[in-house]
Design an enzyme around this catalytic site. Structure first.
Site, short mmCIF file in Angstrom:
data_model
loop_
_atom_site.label_atom_id
_atom_site.label_comp_id
_atom_site.label_asym_id
_atom_site.label_seq_id
_atom_site.Cartn_x
_atom_site.Cartn_y
_atom_site.Cartn_z
N SER A 181 0.85 -1.20 0.00
CA SER A 181 0.00 0.00 0.00
C SER A 181 0.89 1.25 0.00
CB SER A 181 -0.95 -0.07 1.20
OG SER A 181 -1.94 0.93 1.11
N HIS A 215 -4.18 -0.57 -4.34
CA HIS A 215 -5.64 -0.78 -4.20
C HIS A 215 -6.29 -0.41 -5.53
CE1 HIS A 215 -5.05 -0.86 0.21
NE2 HIS A 215 -4.28 0.20 0.04
N GLU A 222 -12.78 11.98 -8.98
CA GLU A 222 -12.38 13.27 -9.55
C GLU A 222 -11.04 13.19 -10.26
OE1 GLU A 222 -12.20 15.89 -6.26
OE2 GLU A 222 -14.37 16.02 -6.01
#
Lengths: 295, 295
Positions: free
Chosen positions: A163, A205, A181
């Site tokens: 991560s 992810h 966005e």
């Protein structure tokens, strides 16, 4: 060679071989299976690629020498003690006896002699998840990072990150940017990562959070960098700074903008959706390989 | 070594010497004097460091061989033809006969065989001002940029850039960020530049536009990078990728965050002012030298 930007197939990398590290990188998209999570096993029961502990076991198997030392760095995390304990436990289960947690929480912390000594002895380093901006702003330009980098280039050091710990490895690093966005100019915050992996931009992810749009914006700003989107419980093992092998149960998305032919990003104002044409995208699974062409 | 982050003085760079380029970089803070601007001379009449044509003359003097070829790349500019003509005129005045303008306006343009051929023959390249995001998004990852980089590392190629052309040279590049908001988290847009100058982050028009706050935010995100703030009509000549000499009439501000001890940037939300302690700042003038410690 004419008619389009850099062609991936035809270039020699001979002049750039001097950048080759001796160490191994393992970048993980987050939530790698840690053996004792029945829910994860359950949700993966339909995924034939799922293997318990696969990624962390691979990390352990890559470690050089007998009786190796793993140093876990939970600096990215807001709950470093808990995260540290989790990794100590799983590495013990995987038969590694020597596991230390190096919980650096500030730039001043980073330079204590005992911390440098620990890094000097480490055979493997594990950067946990959390916030990648903590990693770069705390480790960037410090003695300890220099030591890690020097040992990675000169020795067989194995560096894993999951991560945030993976996102911080590449030269380009996204540290903020909501997926919905991500295509709006200005909605993605980029800085440089720790530069263990050059010519690349890692995001994590990746599938579960729909991050290709923010990756596309990062690439439009400078298409030199090969985007590497890592799904959860999925990783890449990188040798020689460029030879990638996919591991784990999910997918890796490679986003190559070097041959992209146009973008509006330098023409439009912040707030306007950005466009880019001719990204080359690859979806890779376990065992697949890919070589980053060194730029 | 203990008690604080990377100490500038005590490190050996021996293991990183393989990154040494043979070429020369000249990064200019914008508005370098071009000889025929009486207003500039007038406004500099009180500045004893002002010398007509100094910076461009230095560029010309650095060119290798007799009868050298300069290629002017006005891609960053929104008025490329006018800018190109201006540089052709001033280089002719400085007795360089061979000057070509290479007006690349898209990624597809960049790979035409005749453009690559021109770069193969160039002894000096001049990137003009404009918008640095045009440079990285159009040149990033293309054959022509690869050729420029390869020739810069292997040969005595001299590459100059002014304003946007200078900002795009370093690994870290700011492409948007108003000075008055530069200390607000999220108000500065960063991406990677063309990586001709590693371990550095160049900004331009630095004193006149009060840009140290946005530089500080960039450095807080990852203090590895030595900030180099260039004032107008001021530049740096860089040899071996790290040995800097200041030229021109104004100041160069070096902002070194490697030994910074804390920052709030990884703790606060966007919109909150960011803090950073213990930046090391140097103000340098003509003839001063500084060596970037390779990280």
């Amino acid at each position: 060679m004419s008619g389009k930007p850099a062609d991936h197939k035809t270039k020699s990398n001979s002049s750039f071989e001097y950048r080759t590290p001796n160490g191994t990188l393992i970048a993980i998209g987050g939530r790698e299976n840690k053996g004792d999570d029945p829910a994860a096993e359950d949700s993966n029961s339909h995924n034939l690629n799922f293997v318990k502990n696969e990624i962390l076991e691979r990390f352990v198997n890559e470690l050089p020498g007998k009786n190796p030392l793993i140093v876990v760095i939970p600096t990215a995390s807001s709950i470093p003690e808990e995260v540290g304990r989790t990794y100590v436990k799983v590495f013990h289960q995987l038969k590694v006896k020597n596991v230390e947690v190096l919980d650096i929480q500030s730039r001043e912390d980073s330079c204590k002699e005992e911390h440098l000594d620990l890094i000097k002895k480490a055979n493997g380093i594990m950067f946990t998840g959390g916030d990648q901006l903590r990693l770069t702003s705390i480790f960037g330009g410090t003695d300890i990072m220099r030591l890690i980098k020097e040992r990675y280039f000169k020795e067989k050091l194995v560096i894993a990150g999951t991560s945030a710990g993976a996102a911080a490895m590449s030269t380009q690093m996204i540290y903020q940017g909501r997926s919905e966005e991500g295509f709006i100019k200005g909605a993605v915050s980029i800085t440089a990562g720790l530069e263990l992996l050059n010519d690349a931009a890692i995001d994590t992810h990746f599938i579960s959070r729909g991050r290709i749009v923010r990756m596309a914006q990062m690439i439009a700003t400078n298409p030199t960098f090969i985007g590497i989107g890592l799904e959860e419980d999925t990783g890449i093992v990188v040798k020689k700074g460029r030879e990638i092998e996919v591991i784990g149960s999910g997918l890796v998305m490679i986003v190559d903008g070097r041959s992209s032919t146009s973008t509006n990003i330098y023409k439009v104002q912040e707030g306007v959706p950005i466009t880019i044409r001719d990204l080359k995208v690859h979806l890779l699974g376990k065992g697949d390989t890919y070589t980053i062409e060194i730029f």
